[in-house]
Every structure is written in C-alpha cells, then in structure tokens.
Design a protein around this motif. Sequence first.
Motif, PDB file in Angstrom:
ATOM      1  N   PHE A 308      -0.465   8.580 -45.969  1.00 28.11           N
ATOM      2  CA  PHE A 308      -1.605   8.325 -45.098  1.00 28.11           C
ATOM      3  C   PHE A 308      -2.615   9.453 -45.304  1.00 28.11           C
ATOM      4  O   PHE A 308      -2.411  10.570 -44.803  1.00 28.11           O
ATOM      5  CB  PHE A 308      -1.170   8.291 -43.632  1.00 28.11           C
ATOM      6  N   PRO A 309      -3.687   9.213 -46.027  1.00 26.45           N
ATOM      7  CA  PRO A 309      -4.657  10.281 -46.284  1.00 26.45           C
ATOM      8  C   PRO A 309      -5.202  10.861 -44.979  1.00 26.45           C
ATOM      9  O   PRO A 309      -5.445  10.148 -44.015  1.00 26.45           O
ATOM     10  CB  PRO A 309      -5.760   9.561 -47.068  1.00 26.45           C
ATOM     11  N   GLY A 310      -5.370  12.153 -44.945  1.00 25.08           N
ATOM     12  CA  GLY A 310      -5.877  12.809 -43.743  1.00 25.08           C
ATOM     13  C   GLY A 310      -5.085  14.068 -43.460  1.00 25.08           C
ATOM     14  O   GLY A 310      -4.284  14.531 -44.275  1.00 25.08           O
ATOM     15  N   LYS A 368      -7.245  10.366 -35.426  1.00 27.24           N
ATOM     16  CA  LYS A 368      -6.932   9.845 -36.756  1.00 27.24           C
ATOM     17  C   LYS A 368      -6.915  10.977 -37.773  1.00 27.24           C
ATOM     18  O   LYS A 368      -6.059  11.036 -38.656  1.00 27.24           O
ATOM     19  CB  LYS A 368      -7.940   8.772 -37.156  1.00 27.24           C
ATOM     20  N   ARG A 369      -7.891  11.902 -37.648  1.00 30.40           N
ATOM     21  CA  ARG A 369      -7.901  13.049 -38.569  1.00 30.40           C
ATOM     22  C   ARG A 369      -6.635  13.870 -38.437  1.00 30.40           C
ATOM     23  O   ARG A 369      -6.127  14.426 -39.406  1.00 30.40           O
ATOM     24  CB  ARG A 369      -9.115  13.938 -38.286  1.00 30.40           C
ATOM     25  N   LEU A 370      -6.129  13.974 -37.222  1.00 35.07           N
ATOM     26  CA  LEU A 370      -4.953  14.808 -36.988  1.00 35.07           C
ATOM     27  C   LEU A 370      -3.648  14.094 -37.266  1.00 35.07           C
ATOM     28  O   LEU A 370      -2.582  14.661 -37.110  1.00 35.07           O
ATOM     29  CB  LEU A 370      -4.968  15.308 -35.534  1.00 35.07           C
ATOM     30  N   GLY A 371      -3.733  12.818 -37.636  1.00 38.78           N
ATOM     31  CA  GLY A 371      -2.514  12.083 -37.921  1.00 38.78           C
ATOM     32  C   GLY A 371      -1.872  11.483 -36.696  1.00 38.78           C
ATOM     33  O   GLY A 371      -0.790  10.911 -36.785  1.00 38.78           O
ATOM     34  N   PRO A 374      -2.449   6.454 -36.961  1.00 34.71           N
ATOM     35  CA  PRO A 374      -2.202   6.259 -38.387  1.00 34.71           C
ATOM     36  C   PRO A 374      -3.449   5.842 -39.135  1.00 34.71           C
ATOM     37  O   PRO A 374      -4.196   4.968 -38.678  1.00 34.71           O
ATOM     38  CB  PRO A 374      -1.146   5.135 -38.408  1.00 34.71           C
ATOM     39  N   GLY A 375      -3.699   6.489 -40.255  1.00 38.08           N
ATOM     40  CA  GLY A 375      -4.753   6.042 -41.139  1.00 38.08           C
ATOM     41  C   GLY A 375      -4.259   4.896 -41.990  1.00 38.08           C
ATOM     42  O   GLY A 375      -3.171   4.369 -41.780  1.00 38.08           O
ATOM     43  N   HIS A 376      -5.025   4.520 -42.991  1.00 36.67           N
ATOM     44  CA  HIS A 376      -4.644   3.408 -43.860  1.00 36.67           C
ATOM     45  C   HIS A 376      -3.598   3.866 -44.875  1.00 36.67           C
ATOM     46  O   HIS A 376      -3.812   4.847 -45.591  1.00 36.67           O
ATOM     47  CB  HIS A 376      -5.880   2.874 -44.581  1.00 36.67           C
ATOM     48  N   PHE A 377      -2.471   3.197 -44.926  1.00 35.84           N
ATOM     49  CA  PHE A 377      -1.411   3.536 -45.877  1.00 35.84           C
ATOM     50  C   PHE A 377      -1.893   3.191 -47.272  1.00 35.84           C
ATOM     51  O   PHE A 377      -2.343   2.068 -47.531  1.00 35.84           O
ATOM     52  CB  PHE A 377      -0.154   2.748 -45.527  1.00 35.84           C
ATOM     53  N   ALA A 391       1.777  -1.236 -41.776  1.00 31.69           N
ATOM     54  CA  ALA A 391       2.299  -0.008 -42.376  1.00 31.69           C
ATOM     55  C   ALA A 391       1.864   1.163 -41.514  1.00 31.69           C
ATOM     56  O   ALA A 391       0.683   1.506 -41.464  1.00 31.69           O
ATOM     57  CB  ALA A 391       1.773   0.147 -43.802  1.00 31.69           C
ATOM     58  N   THR A 392       2.798   1.765 -40.799  1.00 32.26           N
ATOM     59  CA  THR A 392       2.509   2.904 -39.930  1.00 32.26           C
ATOM     60  C   THR A 392       3.430   4.064 -40.292  1.00 32.26           C
ATOM     61  O   THR A 392       4.351   3.930 -41.096  1.00 32.26           O
ATOM     62  CB  THR A 392       2.732   2.535 -38.449  1.00 32.26           C
TER      63      THR A 392
END
Length: 408
Positions: A308-310, A368-371, A374-377, A391-392
Amino acid sequence: MTSTPARFATFCHISELGAPGYGELHRMLAASKPLTLWAPSSALLQDPDCRITPAGFVKHVEKGHIRIVARRKWLIDREARDAHPWAGARWDTAVDGAIRSMMEDDLAISDRSLRRVVAAEDEQGWAFAEAAVEEDREGTLEWERLLASGEAEQVIPPGTLETARRFGGDDPRRQVIAVLRDAYNHGHAIRESDADVPFLMRRTDREFITRIASMSCPPQLPHLPHPAQAGDEAVPVNLAEVTGQLLDVLRSIETNRTDIGKFVGTQEHTTLVAWTAAVCERVKSQGITAANVEVARELADQLAQAGFPGLALSELGRHWTADEATSAAVASLDSWLTFSPFATGTPGFNDFLGLLTAAFPVGRGLCKRLGLVPGHFNGPQWPFLYAGKKATRRSVPALLAELQEPTG
C-alpha cells in the motif's frame, strides 16, 4: 510485460464428472476465456453444489464465456434426450431450447472457434476401435493385461471402465474395443473444442491421457486422436496439472460472497486468465513439468511483493504539518463532544477513525497518508474481486495465510 491474450480456451468433458464436476463449474469458468464444455447437462445445473444457475448458464453461453460442443442429436433432439437411460440427459426447454437456438444462429459464422454452440460430427469411435484392435495385436494384449489387473482403476476413468466391462462382459477383446472407443471420442472432443488446455480433474483422467498419448499408432490408422503432438505427450497432462492447481487456489480463497456473475468478463477476470496463460506457456516453452510449478506459491509471491503506497504506521508523528495536526485535533475533539453514541458508549478505535474520516476530509487525507486508512493495493486485485472483498491491510495477510496453508 506479457500482453493480455484474447483467448485462453479450456475444455472439460463435464458430465463425465457427474455432480462434482458441476460443483467446479464456476471455478473452471473463472480460469477460462472461454470455457468449452462437451454436452453439458441442464439437469445437473440444478444440483445444489452448482453455483451457476440455469439462467446464469444460458447468459454465459450468450456472451461467449462458455462454449458448447456436442453431437448434433444431443443439441436438437428432445425426444432422444428424454428417452436416454441417463437421468442427466433430460431436456430443459429454458436451457436446451436456448442452446439449440444459439447453435442455429451461429451457423452463419464461418470460423467455428467463434461459434458459441458447435455441432460435432457423428461418432467414429466404434469404427476406429474395431480397426485398431485388428491392426495392433500387441497393443491390444497390453490393454487386456491392464484391464485384468488391479491397476485398471488407477489408469482408466470410472465411466470408461464401467462401460468397457458392461459392453465387453467376459470378452477381453470387446472390453479393449470399448476403452479405445472412449479414447478416440475423448481425443476427438478435445480437438473439436479448439481449446488450449483441458481440465483433467481426476488422477485417472490424467493417467489415461498419458497412456493413450504414448500408444504406438499403426500405419494404417494415422488418424489416432492423440491429445498431444508426437514427442510432446506430457504437455497436456502438465498443463492440466497447472489448471488443477489453479482450481485449488480459487477454492481456498473463495467465500460465500464470491459472485461469478460479477467476476467473469471484468478486467480482473482477464488478468487472472492472462496470468494462468503465462504459467502454462512457461510449462510448454521451457519444457518444465507441473511438479516444478506451484500456482499458490507464485500468487503468494506476487501478493507479498506488493503493498500500500504511502507512509507506514511507524512514521507516525514525523510527517505532521501544523495544519494537519490542528485539523486532526479539532476533528477528534469535535467528534467526541458532538456525537452522542460516542459520548455515552465505548467506541473502538476503528469506529472513531470511520467517524473522523467521514466528517473531516482533511482528517481522511491525513489518515490515509499515515496508513490508518488503507490506500490502493498495488498488487493483483483479481483474488479479492473473486473472493468478494476488498484488498486491505487486513485482508491481504489473511489471503496470504490461506495460500500458504497446506492442502489436503
């Protein structure tokens, strides 16, 4: 990157498998583009373990996701079907009538591989088997020895073996004729299907194909329908092992939310098919065997390499801007004081995050930045669409654990 194939055609002689075959139908469909079935039974679509309804089956044929190949009589003759001793042959107007109409509509398509329903030529298996027994006495004796041994149940599919013993009785030669007749017809069905890979669900099916492919072909009978080309006898069985492993993977990851109707025809379905085709192509081009391919492990490796990018949770506190910190603090305080369920109850951390991010867009961006959201897998999405979930950060490790769990 491997280009997405327009087709990855598979084949299954599904009714030979009985009800268990129809319990696998949705998985075979998910792994194919298209799936070709030989003379499917509309009656067995009613089996409680079949996850494709009769109406859904017809729609998949209409859209070209499923192709049907069968003898013309099977496709058009309701009286013969209803009089057949096998209960699975019974005619269902809603299904078989629609299939017959599609066969008639597609007759104008010159490329048979593009037809949704194809009428195969009349059976020639009995004539071939009689001639083969006459021409190849050594091969016939080998089959007679096999039929008389305890190995027969491990090498010859149950339906073929039962037919051979019923037809042949105490005559070993007639038993061999029945076996070779089925061998010819099965090989012919695979050729008629225009398929890249057959689904050979049972160990006996794979052993039978291997035995037939290794038979010597008498010069007078050059039309022996080997499922593989000369010198390449192991390839269909190896490819069938790969697709068999894929069905095991799909079985392990599916849930009660799996909806094959929503999956087939999507981009993720195409991605799954392309991935399977690439694995099969590697088996064919590199000459490796199925023993050297572990489909579950390959998928697990792809998932494990993605993420998860971020920012990770460990980076919490190192990337706060003044505006973000203020926004998050105000959002937190206002949420707790304003919403009575939170003031009077005992909310969990996830409840609070959901409230925060729904009410405050800046807070959502921060989380979202901190995780925390969840961002986009960025890995394969098809396993999750197939399973009917997203996908989480929680579902990805759970799916990895399912793939790494030993199968029985």
